[in-house]
Design a protein around this motif. Structure first.
Motif, PDB file in Angstrom:
ATOM      1  N   VAL A  15       0.827  -1.207   0.000  1.00 56.47           N
ATOM      2  CA  VAL A  15       0.000   0.000   0.000  1.00 56.47           C
ATOM      3  C   VAL A  15       0.861   1.257   0.000  1.00 56.47           C
ATOM      4  N   VAL A  31      -5.564  -2.035  -7.669  1.00 54.10           N
ATOM      5  CA  VAL A  31      -5.055  -1.616  -6.357  1.00 54.10           C
ATOM      6  C   VAL A  31      -5.724  -2.391  -5.224  1.00 54.10           C
ATOM      7  N   THR A  32      -7.022  -2.597  -5.328  1.00 55.44           N
ATOM      8  CA  THR A  32      -7.701  -3.322  -4.252  1.00 55.44           C
ATOM      9  C   THR A  32      -7.442  -4.823  -4.353  1.00 55.44           C
ATOM     10  N   THR A  35      -3.984  -5.325  -2.888  1.00 56.52           N
ATOM     11  CA  THR A  35      -3.976  -5.220  -1.428  1.00 56.52           C
ATOM     12  C   THR A  35      -4.580  -6.466  -0.798  1.00 56.52           C
ATOM     13  N   PHE A 100      -8.437  -2.038  -0.177  1.00 53.64           N
ATOM     14  CA  PHE A 100      -7.395  -1.019  -0.312  1.00 53.64           C
ATOM     15  C   PHE A 100      -7.622   0.133   0.655  1.00 53.64           C
TER      16      PHE A 100
END
Length: 222
Positions: A15, A31-32, A35, A100
């Motif tokens: 992150v 991105v999520t 993560t 995220f």
């Protein structure tokens, strides 16, 4: 063995690297997913879950001391039910769209991100998250050395490198084609070396391939 950086966990590093110095973060649905994958990877490192193909099974639900990890283990155990059925990792990564932002809040609480919220035109709020420069630089230096073949991967960095590649983060960070090729090999379970344990080697490839599959699904959001 979880790696050489005991102060930051795998999702912490990921992150931090997803955030830019200007307080924004790299865009996109990955991105999520990245993560979420890093959180699962951390549980693998701590021997709390095992991967069976694209399915995940809780092997140890004892408290970790981390609120997010304990909550995630409880969620997986609940989804497994009394029969202990494994959880479909691709399904979970597809629909856990708040991962995220959730872990970003964890870093804010731990002082690794600084949140600034401003109003636009006096009405709309816009938040920026500025990464701790020292912590982010340490994570970037570590990932760069791995991509350049200057350090042998261990359990944690093998997962970090493969997730960074599968999410496209290495491209966003400006890594060269040769550097991205090295991380691609890691994501395929190649050239992992003797410091990576067999269970983690399998997890590296499974997590990376599942990420790629999930991020190509329509409707996967940030």
């Amino acid at each position: 063995m979880t790696g050489t950086n005991p102060t930051l966990m795998l999702p912490d590093e990921l992150v931090l690297l997803l955030h830019k110095e200007d307080g924004a973060h790299y865009p996109g649905p990955s991105v999520t997913v990245a993560t979420g994958a890093a959180r699962v990877g951390e549980l693998v490192l701590r021997s709390r879950v095992a991967l069976e193909g694209r399915k995940l099974r809780v092997t140890d639900q004892s408290p970790t001391g981390l609120a997010w990890a304990d909550a995630l283990l409880a969620e997986f155990a609940k989804r497994s039910g009394d029969e202990g059925k494994p959880v479909d990792l691709s399904w979970w990564l597809s629909f856990e769209l708040g991962t995220f932002s959730d872990h970003r809040d964890v870093l804010v609480e731990n002082g690794l991100l600084r949140k600034e919220t401003k109003k636009f035109l006096g009405l709309l709020k816009n938040s920026h998250f500025y990464p701790d420069e020292v912590a982010r630089e340490a994570a970037l230096t570590e990932l760069t050395a791995l991509a350049r073949g200057q350090r042998e991967p261990d359990n944690r960095t093998a997962l970090l490198g493969s997730i960074a590649h599968a999410s496209g983060l290495d491209k966003s960070l400006g890594f060269t084609d040769a550097e991205r090729d090295r991380l691609d090999a890691l994501a395929k379970g190649e050239n992992l070396g003797g410091l990576v344990e067999s269970t983690v080697k399998e997890a590296v490839e499974l997590i990376a391939t599942t990420m790629v599959m999930v991020t190509t699904l329509p409707g996967t959001g940030e």
